[in-house]
Write an enzyme that holds these catalytic residues in place. Structure first.
Site, PDB file in Angstrom:
ATOM      1  N   ARG A 174       0.823  -1.209   0.000  1.00 52.95           N
ATOM      2  CA  ARG A 174       0.000   0.000   0.000  1.00 52.95           C
ATOM      3  C   ARG A 174       0.861   1.266   0.000  1.00 52.95           C
ATOM      4  O   ARG A 174       0.456   2.288  -0.558  1.00 52.95           O
ATOM      5  CB  ARG A 174      -0.929   0.010   1.209  1.00 52.95           C
ATOM      6  CG  ARG A 174      -2.098  -0.930   1.006  1.00 52.95           C
ATOM      7  CD  ARG A 174      -3.095  -0.820   2.111  1.00 52.95           C
ATOM      8  NE  ARG A 174      -4.310  -1.539   1.756  1.00 52.95           N
ATOM      9  CZ  ARG A 174      -5.268  -1.868   2.622  1.00 52.95           C
ATOM     10  NH1 ARG A 174      -5.139  -1.535   3.896  1.00 52.95           N
ATOM     11  NH2 ARG A 174      -6.337  -2.506   2.233  1.00 52.95           N
ATOM     12  N   LYS A 219     -16.791 -12.510   4.381  1.00 53.52           N
ATOM     13  CA  LYS A 219     -17.612 -11.320   4.661  1.00 53.52           C
ATOM     14  C   LYS A 219     -18.804 -11.295   3.705  1.00 53.52           C
ATOM     15  O   LYS A 219     -18.867 -10.471   2.788  1.00 53.52           O
ATOM     16  CB  LYS A 219     -16.777 -10.060   4.472  1.00 53.52           C
ATOM     17  CG  LYS A 219     -15.725  -9.855   5.551  1.00 53.52           C
ATOM     18  CD  LYS A 219     -15.070  -8.506   5.328  1.00 53.52           C
ATOM     19  CE  LYS A 219     -13.776  -8.350   6.073  1.00 53.52           C
ATOM     20  NZ  LYS A 219     -12.929  -7.319   5.449  1.00 53.52           N
ATOM     21  N   GLY A 227      -8.907  -7.641   0.378  1.00 55.31           N
ATOM     22  CA  GLY A 227      -7.597  -7.767   1.016  1.00 55.31           C
ATOM     23  C   GLY A 227      -7.045  -9.188   0.962  1.00 55.31           C
ATOM     24  O   GLY A 227      -5.877  -9.405   0.625  1.00 55.31           O
ATOM     25  N   GLY A 261     -13.424  -2.956   0.938  1.00 51.50           N
ATOM     26  CA  GLY A 261     -14.779  -2.406   1.079  1.00 51.50           C
ATOM     27  C   GLY A 261     -15.085  -1.332   0.041  1.00 51.50           C
ATOM     28  O   GLY A 261     -16.186  -1.293  -0.513  1.00 51.50           O
TER      29      GLY A 261
HETATM   30  P1  ADP Z   1     -11.510 -10.583   0.898  1.00 47.95           P
HETATM   31  O1  ADP Z   1     -10.616  -9.937   1.919  1.00 47.95           O
HETATM   32  O2  ADP Z   1     -10.754 -11.068  -0.296  1.00 47.95           O
HETATM   33  O3  ADP Z   1     -12.682  -9.718   0.542  1.00 47.95           O
HETATM   34  P2  ADP Z   1     -12.945 -11.999   2.949  1.00 47.95           P
HETATM   35  O4  ADP Z   1     -12.346 -11.102   3.965  1.00 47.95           O
HETATM   36  O5  ADP Z   1     -14.398 -11.895   2.701  1.00 47.95           O
HETATM   37  O6  ADP Z   1     -12.138 -11.893   1.572  1.00 47.95           O
HETATM   38  O7  ADP Z   1     -12.688 -13.513   3.366  1.00 47.95           O
HETATM   39  C1  ADP Z   1     -11.384 -14.049   3.474  1.00 47.95           C
HETATM   40  C2  ADP Z   1     -11.324 -15.087   4.549  1.00 47.95           C
HETATM   41  O8  ADP Z   1     -12.305 -16.078   4.328  1.00 47.95           O
HETATM   42  C3  ADP Z   1     -10.008 -15.812   4.590  1.00 47.95           C
HETATM   43  O9  ADP Z   1      -9.394 -15.553   5.844  1.00 47.95           O
HETATM   44  C4  ADP Z   1     -10.375 -17.288   4.473  1.00 47.95           C
HETATM   45  O10 ADP Z   1      -9.659 -18.104   5.367  1.00 47.95           O
HETATM   46  C5  ADP Z   1     -11.818 -17.294   4.850  1.00 47.95           C
HETATM   47  N1  ADP Z   1     -12.541 -18.412   4.270  1.00 47.95           N
HETATM   48  C6  ADP Z   1     -12.787 -18.640   2.975  1.00 47.95           C
HETATM   49  N2  ADP Z   1     -13.463 -19.789   2.808  1.00 47.95           N
HETATM   50  C7  ADP Z   1     -13.660 -20.294   4.037  1.00 47.95           C
HETATM   51  C8  ADP Z   1     -14.306 -21.452   4.539  1.00 47.95           C
HETATM   52  N3  ADP Z   1     -14.886 -22.326   3.709  1.00 47.95           N
HETATM   53  N4  ADP Z   1     -14.333 -21.637   5.873  1.00 47.95           N
HETATM   54  C9  ADP Z   1     -13.733 -20.764   6.702  1.00 47.95           C
HETATM   55  N5  ADP Z   1     -13.108 -19.651   6.293  1.00 47.95           N
HETATM   56  C10 ADP Z   1     -13.069 -19.424   4.973  1.00 47.95           C
HETATM   57 MG    MG Z   2     -10.746  -9.812   4.027  1.00 44.22          MG
END
Ligand code: ADP
Ligand code: MG
Length: 400
Positions: free
Chosen positions: A38, A198, A351, A374
């Site tokens: 970043r 999320k 992220g 976000g």
């Molecule tokens: P991003 O930051 O890319 O938007 P999120 O924050 O929504 O993604 O989600 C990322 C997290 O989701 C990771 O820490 C990952 O370990 C978790 N995750 C993904 N699939 C699963 C699952 N089936 N069970 C538990 N955790 C999961």
């Molecule tokens: Mg995330």
């Protein structure tokens, strides 16, 4: 569609004090910057301003402190930035106040001063007009390069921007341009891959893209909100209970829309969220008691990869599984590799998704990797970003 806001490239900054909102909300480890991407992302804007003889005053938030907290000082960030810029970066002892004003007074053209963590001031998240005014007194011009914080109406993103001539930094401009292009004018067919944990933050994106994408592929913990709603057994899988009803609405909407919603057809299970846990492949989606779904299965990953290969545009947000745990990283890796290899336009945000791309060494294979989680979701959903809205319109700047 061209970018509608005034760009830092058109700002008069020579010899003037320029307050730059950057997104230096970086991970720290042992008091040091653990990942400087970043900080690197802001360097082009900072170099442009220095070349033009601006006096730079930088501000960012870091973590979520409730007030001054030495553990979340910008100090290590300032040191890393100094290395990247190859110049001194002075560190202010606070966000605003007489000591900060005195340091600003001493700045010459090209000098750089880093203010303390904006969240040391409670007025930051409250968008307090007094804090915004105190920040505005420090500078003549405002530049926002913090795309990752642009969805928040805070004192450093929205409040102060209303009090000074306010311009978009190069990174913010590029982010908005790239993401708006995918949202409003994607080369067809548009295929969207969504996952992660999320779910609530991402439902709006599913709803919007069901109308314009020809496929939306779901993975990660997100899939279990849909399975739970469909009455499929989810065992101990991570389910965002707040979003189960919303998943139901999405399923109804999908039944009547042109876009197809794809859910996993097979899974990889573990006993618990751990790399050492017992692992098992499941040819199906009914998760037995005592197990949790931690990755999409190989058949699902291959099917998603094939759809990605045939897309005109691919948009990805959210890992397909718990990719941080090596036994459960394969689904995310297969999908990420397919996106990096895809001939279409490829854009990713989030992220953890970006961290996965970095870990797999695939970042350079994409056309755009957003620094905003976000903020990118809200833009894609079609919501206005307060930190962007507050900037001067291009036309207004032209007639100045
Ligand atoms: P991003 O930051 O890319 O938007 P999120 O924050 O929504 O993604 O989600 C990322 C997290 O989701 C990771 O820490 C990952 O370990 C978790 N995750 C993904 N699939 C699963 C699952 N089936 N069970 C538990 N955790 C999961
Ligand atoms: Mg995330």
């Amino acid at each position: 569609m061209s970018f509608a806001k005034a760009s830092v490239r058109d700002a008069e900054v020579g010899g003037r004090r320029v307050l730059v909102r950057v997104d230096f909300n970086v991970p720290l480890a042992g008091g040091d910057v653990a990942d400087d991407s970043r900080i690197r992302a802001a360097v082009p804007t900072l170099e442009l301003l220095r070349e033009r003889g601006a006096k730079l005053i930088l501000i960012s938030h870091l973590g979520r402190p409730d007030g001054p907290d030495p553990e979340l000082s910008m100090e290590p960030v300032a040191s890393r930035l100094a290395e990247l810029l190859g110049t001194d970066v002075r560190m202010a002892p606070a966000v605003v106040g007489p000591e900060v004003e005195a340091l600003v007074e001493e700045l010459g053209p090209g000098d750089v001063l880093m203010l303390e963590n904006s969240r040391f001031e409670p007025g930051e998240t409250a968008n307090d007009p007094e804090l915004a005014a105190a920040l505005a007194r420090l500078a003549d011009v405002y530049v926002n390069d913090a795309f990752g914080a642009a969805h928040r109406a805070h004192a450093t993103t929205a409040g102060v921007a209303r009090l000074l001539p306010a311009y978009a930094g190069l990174l913010l401009e590029r982010e908005v341009t790239e993401l708006t292009a995918v949202r409003d004018d994607p080369a067809p067919p548009l295929r969207v891959v969504l996952g992660g944990a999320k779910v609530n933050d991402k439902i709006g994106v599913i709803e919007r893209f069901l109308e314009v994408a020809d496929r939306i592929m779901i993975g990660g913990a997100m899939a279990f909100s849909f399975f739970k709603r469909q009455g499929v057994g989810v065992g101990n899988s991570l389910v965002d209970d707040k979003s189960v009803d919303a998943a139901g609405h999405v399923l109804e909407q999908a039944a009547g829309s042109a876009g197809e919603l794809m859910l996993p057809a097979d899974l990889v299970l573990g006993r618990e969220f751990s790399a050492e846990t017992e692992r098992r492949e499941l040819d199906g989606i009914e998760v037995p008691d005592g197990w949790m779904g931690l990755d999409i299965g190989r058949r699902t990953a291959d099917a998603y990869a094939a759809e990605i290969a045939g897309a005109g545009t691919v948009l990805w947000n959210g890992p397909m599984g718990a990719f941080e745990l090596p036994p459960f990283a394969a689904g995310t890796r297969t999908v990420a590799q397919a996106i990096a290899d895809a001939p279409g336009t490829t854009v990713a945000g989030g992220g953890d998704s970006v961290a996965a791309l970095d870990e797999f060494g695939l970042t350079d294979g994409l056309d755009w990797v957003s620094t905003g989680g976000g903020a990118s979701l809200e833009l894609l959903e079609g919501r206005e970003l307060p930190g962007v809205e507050a900037l001067l319109d291009r036309q207004a700047a032209g007639s100045r």
